[in-house]
Design a protein around this motif. Structure first.
Motif, PDB file in Angstrom:
ATOM      1  N   GLY A  12     -35.372  55.304  27.160  1.00 48.21           N
ATOM      2  CA  GLY A  12     -35.558  54.940  25.762  1.00 48.21           C
ATOM      3  C   GLY A  12     -34.350  55.173  24.883  1.00 48.21           C
ATOM      4  O   GLY A  12     -33.949  54.303  24.110  1.00 48.21           O
ATOM      5  N   ASP A  13     -33.743  56.349  24.963  1.00 45.02           N
ATOM      6  CA  ASP A  13     -32.572  56.642  24.136  1.00 45.02           C
ATOM      7  C   ASP A  13     -31.394  55.755  24.520  1.00 45.02           C
ATOM      8  O   ASP A  13     -30.627  55.311  23.661  1.00 45.02           O
ATOM      9  N   ASP A  14     -31.230  55.506  25.810  1.00 52.21           N
ATOM     10  CA  ASP A  14     -30.149  54.631  26.271  1.00 52.21           C
ATOM     11  C   ASP A  14     -30.377  53.198  25.804  1.00 52.21           C
ATOM     12  O   ASP A  14     -29.428  52.477  25.467  1.00 52.21           O
ATOM     13  N   PHE A  15     -31.634  52.784  25.806  1.00 51.14           N
ATOM     14  CA  PHE A  15     -31.986  51.440  25.354  1.00 51.14           C
ATOM     15  C   PHE A  15     -31.650  51.285  23.868  1.00 51.14           C
ATOM     16  O   PHE A  15     -31.064  50.278  23.447  1.00 51.14           O
ATOM     17  N   ALA A  16     -31.996  52.298  23.095  1.00 52.50           N
ATOM     18  CA  ALA A  16     -31.703  52.263  21.665  1.00 52.50           C
ATOM     19  C   ALA A  16     -30.192  52.236  21.425  1.00 52.50           C
ATOM     20  O   ALA A  16     -29.714  51.499  20.562  1.00 52.50           O
ATOM     21  N   GLN A  17     -29.433  53.008  22.211  1.00 53.35           N
ATOM     22  CA  GLN A  17     -27.985  53.039  22.049  1.00 53.35           C
ATOM     23  C   GLN A  17     -27.363  51.718  22.451  1.00 53.35           C
ATOM     24  O   GLN A  17     -26.390  51.264  21.837  1.00 53.35           O
ATOM     25  N   LEU A  18     -27.922  51.086  23.493  1.00 55.51           N
ATOM     26  CA  LEU A  18     -27.419  49.781  23.911  1.00 55.51           C
ATOM     27  C   LEU A  18     -27.608  48.765  22.797  1.00 55.51           C
ATOM     28  O   LEU A  18     -26.716  47.945  22.528  1.00 55.51           O
ATOM     29  N   ARG A  19     -28.748  48.796  22.149  1.00 58.48           N
ATOM     30  CA  ARG A  19     -28.985  47.903  21.016  1.00 58.48           C
ATOM     31  C   ARG A  19     -27.936  48.133  19.916  1.00 58.48           C
ATOM     32  O   ARG A  19     -27.377  47.173  19.367  1.00 58.48           O
ATOM     33  N   ILE A  20     -27.673  49.393  19.616  1.00 56.33           N
ATOM     34  CA  ILE A  20     -26.709  49.728  18.565  1.00 56.33           C
ATOM     35  C   ILE A  20     -25.318  49.255  18.940  1.00 56.33           C
ATOM     36  O   ILE A  20     -24.596  48.663  18.122  1.00 56.33           O
ATOM     37  N   ASP A  21     -24.915  49.509  20.185  1.00 56.77           N
ATOM     38  CA  ASP A  21     -23.574  49.110  20.620  1.00 56.77           C
ATOM     39  C   ASP A  21     -23.409  47.597  20.608  1.00 56.77           C
ATOM     40  O   ASP A  21     -22.356  47.077  20.199  1.00 56.77           O
ATOM     41  N   LEU A  22     -24.434  46.878  21.055  1.00 53.58           N
ATOM     42  CA  LEU A  22     -24.330  45.427  21.070  1.00 53.58           C
ATOM     43  C   LEU A  22     -24.281  44.888  19.638  1.00 53.58           C
ATOM     44  O   LEU A  22     -23.509  43.965  19.334  1.00 53.58           O
ATOM     45  N   ALA A  23     -25.081  45.482  18.751  1.00 57.08           N
ATOM     46  CA  ALA A  23     -25.043  45.067  17.349  1.00 57.08           C
ATOM     47  C   ALA A  23     -23.659  45.333  16.757  1.00 57.08           C
ATOM     48  O   ALA A  23     -23.137  44.523  15.980  1.00 57.08           O
ATOM     49  N   ALA A  24     -23.057  46.454  17.131  1.00 58.43           N
ATOM     50  CA  ALA A  24     -21.710  46.777  16.652  1.00 58.43           C
ATOM     51  C   ALA A  24     -20.706  45.724  17.109  1.00 58.43           C
ATOM     52  O   ALA A  24     -19.809  45.333  16.351  1.00 58.43           O
ATOM     53  N   ALA A  25     -20.857  45.256  18.353  1.00 59.76           N
ATOM     54  CA  ALA A  25     -19.930  44.250  18.881  1.00 59.76           C
ATOM     55  C   ALA A  25     -19.975  42.970  18.046  1.00 59.76           C
ATOM     56  O   ALA A  25     -18.934  42.342  17.796  1.00 59.76           O
ATOM     57  N   PHE A  26     -21.159  42.582  17.591  1.00 55.54           N
ATOM     58  CA  PHE A  26     -21.269  41.396  16.740  1.00 55.54           C
ATOM     59  C   PHE A  26     -20.508  41.606  15.430  1.00 55.54           C
ATOM     60  O   PHE A  26     -19.737  40.744  14.998  1.00 55.54           O
ATOM     61  N   ARG A  27     -20.744  42.754  14.796  1.00 56.75           N
ATOM     62  CA  ARG A  27     -20.091  43.031  13.514  1.00 56.75           C
ATOM     63  C   ARG A  27     -18.575  43.079  13.688  1.00 56.75           C
ATOM     64  O   ARG A  27     -17.819  42.584  12.845  1.00 56.75           O
ATOM     65  N   LEU A  28     -18.118  43.693  14.774  1.00 54.17           N
ATOM     66  CA  LEU A  28     -16.679  43.812  15.009  1.00 54.17           C
ATOM     67  C   LEU A  28     -16.050  42.457  15.292  1.00 54.17           C
ATOM     68  O   LEU A  28     -14.886  42.209  14.926  1.00 54.17           O
ATOM     69  N   CYS A  29     -16.801  41.575  15.924  1.00 55.67           N
ATOM     70  CA  CYS A  29     -16.305  40.220  16.185  1.00 55.67           C
ATOM     71  C   CYS A  29     -15.960  39.527  14.870  1.00 55.67           C
ATOM     72  O   CYS A  29     -14.950  38.826  14.763  1.00 55.67           O
ATOM     73  N   HIS A  61     -26.003  34.930  11.685  1.00 61.15           N
ATOM     74  CA  HIS A  61     -24.581  35.237  11.576  1.00 61.15           C
ATOM     75  C   HIS A  61     -24.276  36.607  12.168  1.00 61.15           C
ATOM     76  O   HIS A  61     -25.021  37.569  11.961  1.00 61.15           O
ATOM     77  N   PHE A  62     -23.178  36.677  12.917  1.00 55.55           N
ATOM     78  CA  PHE A  62     -22.790  37.938  13.548  1.00 55.55           C
ATOM     79  C   PHE A  62     -22.694  39.065  12.520  1.00 55.55           C
ATOM     80  O   PHE A  62     -22.957  40.227  12.826  1.00 55.55           O
ATOM     81  N   GLY A  63     -22.290  38.736  11.290  1.00 49.75           N
ATOM     82  CA  GLY A  63     -22.106  39.755  10.270  1.00 49.75           C
ATOM     83  C   GLY A  63     -23.390  40.368   9.775  1.00 49.75           C
ATOM     84  O   GLY A  63     -23.365  41.370   9.051  1.00 49.75           O
ATOM     85  N   SER A  64     -24.534  39.787  10.152  1.00 47.51           N
ATOM     86  CA  SER A  64     -25.826  40.296   9.690  1.00 47.51           C
ATOM     87  C   SER A  64     -26.650  40.939  10.803  1.00 47.51           C
ATOM     88  O   SER A  64     -27.739  41.462  10.539  1.00 47.51           O
ATOM     89  N   ILE A  65     -26.155  40.899  12.029  1.00 48.35           N
ATOM     90  CA  ILE A  65     -26.939  41.385  13.165  1.00 48.35           C
ATOM     91  C   ILE A  65     -27.177  42.886  13.078  1.00 48.35           C
ATOM     92  O   ILE A  65     -26.253  43.675  12.866  1.00 48.35           O
TER      93      ILE A  65
END
Length: 253
Positions: A12-29, A61-65
């Motif tokens: 569960g915690d890893d799943f939540a962190q994966l969501r956060i990291d992937l969302a960060a990748a969109f914003r950074l793009c 939009h990636f900026g809103s993910i």
């Protein structure tokens, strides 16, 4: 760490962190200028067989993910495209097929950065090893030259999977680039360096002078030398996330 979620095969915690990291990748793009309107897609497998994966919603939009926006999809579910929250059809064609056919590929980042895309439009889009960054991809770069328009058939996903093979990065001819990794940080680092490498190569081509291409021996040595710097990806990604946290931490929600 919370218990394992048997339906997705990730704690569960890893799943939540994966969501956060992937969302960060969109914003950074977006921060790097690599986003394109409300198109392009990033995904991350959450099951051992790769068939269950996270991906961005259609035309967001990636900026809103945000982390909670990411869809949890099943590549074996034929009803996915009938759902009111169905993903973009071309994204489903490519990411669904790649995750199903390449279970070892955990994260897929596909976008159209300007220099990588310019490189993909050349008759010979290969990454010539002319410096450290370009040599980083020596021997680990797939090339697909079968572009036939916007992806709408599973056969295209299968062809891309075959073109990727055991490589980490795929130049999609006349299209863009897809970078993969075991983690979001590693895939994003390859995307970052691929765009830098493509910029160097395009600028070198623009001089009209002959390229001073490294020998295969030196290029291979350079590529292998990068392995000792694997930890850079995590340090870099953590730094980039820390900047997001200061400016707009909503990606974590």
């Amino acid at each position: 760490m919370s218990g394992l979620n048997s339906s997705i095969g990730i704690a569960g915690d890893d799943f939540a962190q994966l969501r956060i990291d992937l969302a960060a990748a969109f914003r950074l793009c977006v921060e790097f200028g690599w986003s394109e309107s409300v198109g392009n897609h990033f995904s991350a497998a959450v099951s051992a067989d790769g068939k269950r994966f996270l991906m961005n919603p259609k035309w967001r939009h990636f900026g809103s993910i945000r982390a909670s926006d990411l869809l949890l999809l099943d590549a074996d579910d034929p009803t996915v495209m009938n759902d009111p929250d169905a993903p973009d059809a071309s994204a489903w064609t490519i990411h669904g097929t790649l995750h199903r056919e390449c279970p070892s590929v955990r994260v897929l980042l596909h976008c159209h950065p300007p220099y990588a895309t310019a490189l993909s439009t050349l008759k010979d889009p290969s990454m010539k090893p002319i410096d450290n960054n370009t040599a980083r991809f020596f021997g680990a770069l797939g090339i697909d030259l079968g572009f036939g328009g916007i992806a709408d058939e599973a056969e295209e996903g299968t062809r891309l999977a075959q073109s990727l093979g055991k490589n980490k990065t795929l130049i999609m001819g006349n299209h863009g680039v897809t970078c993969t990794g075991d983690t979001v940080a590693e895939a994003f680092e390859d995307l970052y360096f691929f765009e830098k490498a493509a910029k160097t190569l395009i600028l070198a081509y623009s001089t009209g002078q002959a390229l001073n291409i490294l020998s295969d021996e030196v290029a291979q040595k350079t590529a292998e030398g990068w392995r000792a710097y694997k930890g850079m990806a995590f340090a870099h990604f953590d730094y980039l996330k820390s900047k997001l946290n200061r400016t707009d931490a909503s990606y974590r929600e």
